[in-house]
Design a protein around this motif. Sequence first.
Motif, PDB file in Angstrom:
ATOM      1  N   SER A  28       0.823  -1.211   0.000  1.00  0.00           N
ATOM      2  CA  SER A  28       0.000   0.000   0.000  1.00  0.00           C
ATOM      3  C   SER A  28       0.857   1.260   0.000  1.00  0.00           C
ATOM      4  CB  SER A  28      -0.934  -0.001   1.216  1.00  0.00           C
ATOM      5  OG  SER A  28      -1.781  -1.124   1.209  1.00  0.00           O
ATOM      6  N   LEU A  29       1.865   1.312   0.867  1.00  0.00           N
ATOM      7  CA  LEU A  29       2.693   2.512   0.983  1.00  0.00           C
ATOM      8  C   LEU A  29       3.556   2.726  -0.260  1.00  0.00           C
ATOM      9  CD1 LEU A  29       3.796   2.212   4.720  1.00  0.00           C
ATOM     10  CD2 LEU A  29       2.150   3.820   3.737  1.00  0.00           C
ATOM     11  N   ILE A  30       4.147   1.655  -0.778  1.00  0.00           N
ATOM     12  CA  ILE A  30       4.973   1.789  -1.991  1.00  0.00           C
ATOM     13  C   ILE A  30       4.115   2.243  -3.157  1.00  0.00           C
ATOM     14  CG2 ILE A  30       6.370   0.545  -3.684  1.00  0.00           C
ATOM     15  CD1 ILE A  30       7.293  -1.262  -1.371  1.00  0.00           C
ATOM     16  N   SER A  31       2.939   1.636  -3.308  1.00  0.00           N
ATOM     17  CA  SER A  31       2.039   1.995  -4.411  1.00  0.00           C
ATOM     18  C   SER A  31       1.611   3.450  -4.318  1.00  0.00           C
ATOM     19  CB  SER A  31       0.803   1.084  -4.402  1.00  0.00           C
ATOM     20  OG  SER A  31       1.157  -0.266  -4.498  1.00  0.00           O
ATOM     21  N   LEU A  32       1.252   3.874  -3.109  1.00  0.00           N
ATOM     22  CA  LEU A  32       0.808   5.254  -2.931  1.00  0.00           C
ATOM     23  C   LEU A  32       1.947   6.231  -3.184  1.00  0.00           C
ATOM     24  CD1 LEU A  32      -1.778   6.763  -2.153  1.00  0.00           C
ATOM     25  CD2 LEU A  32      -1.001   6.716   0.220  1.00  0.00           C
ATOM     26  N   GLY A  33       3.151   5.898  -2.742  1.00  0.00           N
ATOM     27  CA  GLY A  33       4.299   6.762  -2.972  1.00  0.00           C
ATOM     28  C   GLY A  33       4.645   6.903  -4.444  1.00  0.00           C
ATOM     29  N   VAL A  34       4.648   5.786  -5.164  1.00  0.00           N
ATOM     30  CA  VAL A  34       4.944   5.830  -6.598  1.00  0.00           C
ATOM     31  C   VAL A  34       3.853   6.596  -7.338  1.00  0.00           C
ATOM     32  CG1 VAL A  34       5.226   4.431  -8.691  1.00  0.00           C
ATOM     33  CG2 VAL A  34       6.283   3.691  -6.543  1.00  0.00           C
ATOM     34  N   ALA A  35       2.598   6.368  -6.960  1.00  0.00           N
ATOM     35  CA  ALA A  35       1.491   7.075  -7.605  1.00  0.00           C
ATOM     36  C   ALA A  35       1.595   8.581  -7.390  1.00  0.00           C
ATOM     37  CB  ALA A  35       0.159   6.549  -7.079  1.00  0.00           C
ATOM     38  N   LEU A  36       1.980   8.993  -6.183  1.00  0.00           N
ATOM     39  CA  LEU A  36       2.176  10.421  -5.910  1.00  0.00           C
ATOM     40  C   LEU A  36       3.290  10.994  -6.774  1.00  0.00           C
ATOM     41  CD1 LEU A  36       1.837  10.566  -2.024  1.00  0.00           C
ATOM     42  CD2 LEU A  36       0.561  11.985  -3.638  1.00  0.00           C
ATOM     43  N   ALA A  37       4.382  10.241  -6.909  1.00  0.00           N
ATOM     44  CA  ALA A  37       5.519  10.705  -7.712  1.00  0.00           C
ATOM     45  C   ALA A  37       5.142  10.863  -9.179  1.00  0.00           C
ATOM     46  CB  ALA A  37       6.683   9.729  -7.569  1.00  0.00           C
ATOM     47  N   ILE A  38       4.162  10.098  -9.626  1.00  0.00           N
ATOM     48  CA  ILE A  38       3.707  10.203 -11.019  1.00  0.00           C
ATOM     49  C   ILE A  38       2.646  11.277 -11.173  1.00  0.00           C
ATOM     50  CG2 ILE A  38       2.491   8.985 -12.874  1.00  0.00           C
ATOM     51  CD1 ILE A  38       3.745   6.386 -11.805  1.00  0.00           C
ATOM     52  N   GLY A  80       3.544 -11.162 -14.723  1.00  0.00           N
ATOM     53  CA  GLY A  80       3.652 -12.349 -13.887  1.00  0.00           C
ATOM     54  C   GLY A  80       2.969 -12.146 -12.548  1.00  0.00           C
ATOM     55  N   ILE A  81       3.457 -12.865 -11.527  1.00  0.00           N
ATOM     56  CA  ILE A  81       2.846 -12.781 -10.211  1.00  0.00           C
ATOM     57  C   ILE A  81       3.891 -12.349  -9.182  1.00  0.00           C
ATOM     58  CG2 ILE A  81       1.117 -14.531 -10.768  1.00  0.00           C
ATOM     59  CD1 ILE A  81       2.805 -16.546  -9.207  1.00  0.00           C
ATOM     60  N   GLY A  82       3.408 -11.928  -8.014  1.00  0.00           N
ATOM     61  CA  GLY A  82       4.323 -11.531  -6.956  1.00  0.00           C
ATOM     62  C   GLY A  82       4.064 -10.117  -6.469  1.00  0.00           C
ATOM     63  N   LEU A  83       4.997  -9.612  -5.682  1.00  0.00           N
ATOM     64  CA  LEU A  83       4.836  -8.299  -5.056  1.00  0.00           C
ATOM     65  C   LEU A  83       4.822  -7.165  -6.062  1.00  0.00           C
ATOM     66  CD1 LEU A  83       4.764  -6.436  -2.552  1.00  0.00           C
ATOM     67  CD2 LEU A  83       7.262  -6.548  -2.518  1.00  0.00           C
ATOM     68  N   TRP A  84       5.824  -7.110  -6.941  1.00  0.00           N
ATOM     69  CA  TRP A  84       5.964  -5.934  -7.802  1.00  0.00           C
ATOM     70  C   TRP A  84       4.876  -5.822  -8.861  1.00  0.00           C
ATOM     71  CZ3 TRP A  84       8.294  -2.295  -5.614  1.00  0.00           C
ATOM     72  CH2 TRP A  84       9.336  -2.553  -4.728  1.00  0.00           C
ATOM     73  N   PRO A  85       4.420  -6.917  -9.475  1.00  0.00           N
ATOM     74  CA  PRO A  85       3.250  -6.775 -10.341  1.00  0.00           C
ATOM     75  C   PRO A  85       2.035  -6.242  -9.592  1.00  0.00           C
ATOM     76  CG  PRO A  85       4.349  -8.845 -10.789  1.00  0.00           C
ATOM     77  CD  PRO A  85       5.014  -8.270  -9.568  1.00  0.00           C
ATOM     78  N   SER A  86       1.891  -6.660  -8.335  1.00  0.00           N
ATOM     79  CA  SER A  86       0.785  -6.166  -7.519  1.00  0.00           C
ATOM     80  C   SER A  86       0.933  -4.671  -7.261  1.00  0.00           C
ATOM     81  CB  SER A  86       0.728  -6.923  -6.188  1.00  0.00           C
ATOM     82  OG  SER A  86       0.562  -8.304  -6.388  1.00  0.00           O
ATOM     83  N   VAL A  87       2.165  -4.240  -6.957  1.00  0.00           N
ATOM     84  CA  VAL A  87       2.409  -2.820  -6.713  1.00  0.00           C
ATOM     85  C   VAL A  87       2.089  -1.995  -7.950  1.00  0.00           C
ATOM     86  CG1 VAL A  87       4.249  -1.118  -6.328  1.00  0.00           C
ATOM     87  CG2 VAL A  87       4.097  -3.143  -4.869  1.00  0.00           C
ATOM     88  N   ILE A  88       2.534  -2.454  -9.109  1.00  0.00           N
ATOM     89  CA  ILE A  88       2.284  -1.710 -10.344  1.00  0.00           C
ATOM     90  C   ILE A  88       0.789  -1.611 -10.622  1.00  0.00           C
ATOM     91  CG2 ILE A  88       2.595  -1.757 -12.852  1.00  0.00           C
ATOM     92  CD1 ILE A  88       5.391  -2.968 -12.302  1.00  0.00           C
ATOM     93  N   ALA A 158      -4.724  -8.346  -4.330  1.00  0.00           N
ATOM     94  CA  ALA A 158      -3.404  -8.722  -4.858  1.00  0.00           C
ATOM     95  C   ALA A 158      -3.073 -10.173  -4.556  1.00  0.00           C
ATOM     96  CB  ALA A 158      -2.331  -7.803  -4.267  1.00  0.00           C
ATOM     97  N   SER A 159      -3.762 -10.743  -3.591  1.00  0.00           N
ATOM     98  CA  SER A 159      -3.568 -12.157  -3.270  1.00  0.00           C
ATOM     99  C   SER A 159      -3.838 -13.044  -4.475  1.00  0.00           C
ATOM    100  CB  SER A 159      -4.498 -12.545  -2.113  1.00  0.00           C
ATOM    101  OG  SER A 159      -4.413 -13.924  -1.842  1.00  0.00           O
ATOM    102  N   PHE A 160      -4.732 -12.599  -5.373  1.00  0.00           N
ATOM    103  CA  PHE A 160      -5.079 -13.396  -6.550  1.00  0.00           C
ATOM    104  C   PHE A 160      -3.911 -13.527  -7.526  1.00  0.00           C
ATOM    105  CE2 PHE A 160      -9.390 -12.109  -5.220  1.00  0.00           C
ATOM    106  CZ  PHE A 160      -9.989 -13.353  -5.185  1.00  0.00           C
ATOM    107  N   ILE A 161      -2.947 -12.584  -7.470  1.00  0.00           N
ATOM    108  CA  ILE A 161      -1.798 -12.676  -8.374  1.00  0.00           C
ATOM    109  C   ILE A 161      -0.500 -12.855  -7.588  1.00  0.00           C
ATOM    110  CG2 ILE A 161      -2.907 -11.365 -10.232  1.00  0.00           C
ATOM    111  CD1 ILE A 161      -1.209  -8.949  -9.446  1.00  0.00           C
ATOM    112  N   GLY A 162      -0.623 -13.464  -6.428  1.00  0.00           N
ATOM    113  CA  GLY A 162       0.554 -13.816  -5.643  1.00  0.00           C
ATOM    114  C   GLY A 162       1.196 -12.674  -4.907  1.00  0.00           C
TER     115      GLY A 162
END
Length: 211
Positions: A28-38, A80-88, A158-162
């Motif tokens: 949540s925090l990484i996603s929100l931070g990246v979204a703010l930067a964009i 693919g699956i995992g943390l970073w695809p979920s963050v994006i 995000a659990s659905f994509i690992g």
Amino acid sequence: MIVIEAFQWIAANLGTFTGAFNRHMAMSLISLGVALAIALPLGVAVARSPRAAFVTVNVAGAARSIPSLAILAAAMPIMGIGLWPSVIALVVLAVPPLLLNTIIGIREVDPAVLDAANGMGLGRAEILWQIELPLAVPSILSGVRTAAIQVIGGAALASFIGGGGLGDFINAGIAIMDMPRLLVGAIPIALLAIFAELAFGWLERSVSYRL
């Protein structure tokens, strides 16, 4: 009774719960931070151009109508699956409200104030940092509040994509028809969303009052 059983499960599996909670917060925090930067630079860049603002607002508005699960599902075959695809995928979810509110906040600054600043000899960058952005902060914080709530809820999917996180407990609870396990994930997510609503709402009101 079911809620008590959920808390008993947490107490008996504190390490597992803490790991999932931390993962959820990190997403949540990484996603929100990246979204703010964009969203913030883009919103500032297009706000004073009526045509660019119109196109951006409409694109962002269309993006907001896409269901969270559809965004996550679209990310899986590409990344693919995992943390970073979920963050994006969560970044895509968070950008529209941030972008819309940044544009609205900048465009609602009184033109007379900008004319006065120009008359005082302030440059474009000085006007942006000293006048436009401070006056746009309440609107931007409103966008942050909306985005934070959407990201916290979307991170459960995000659990659905690992991606992991608290959504794992919800999926497990549904799969094995275990309501206490489902609540282990659902209750913290609901509390996090309520906290984000109250915290950012208070911050928005505080800033508006000072302005």
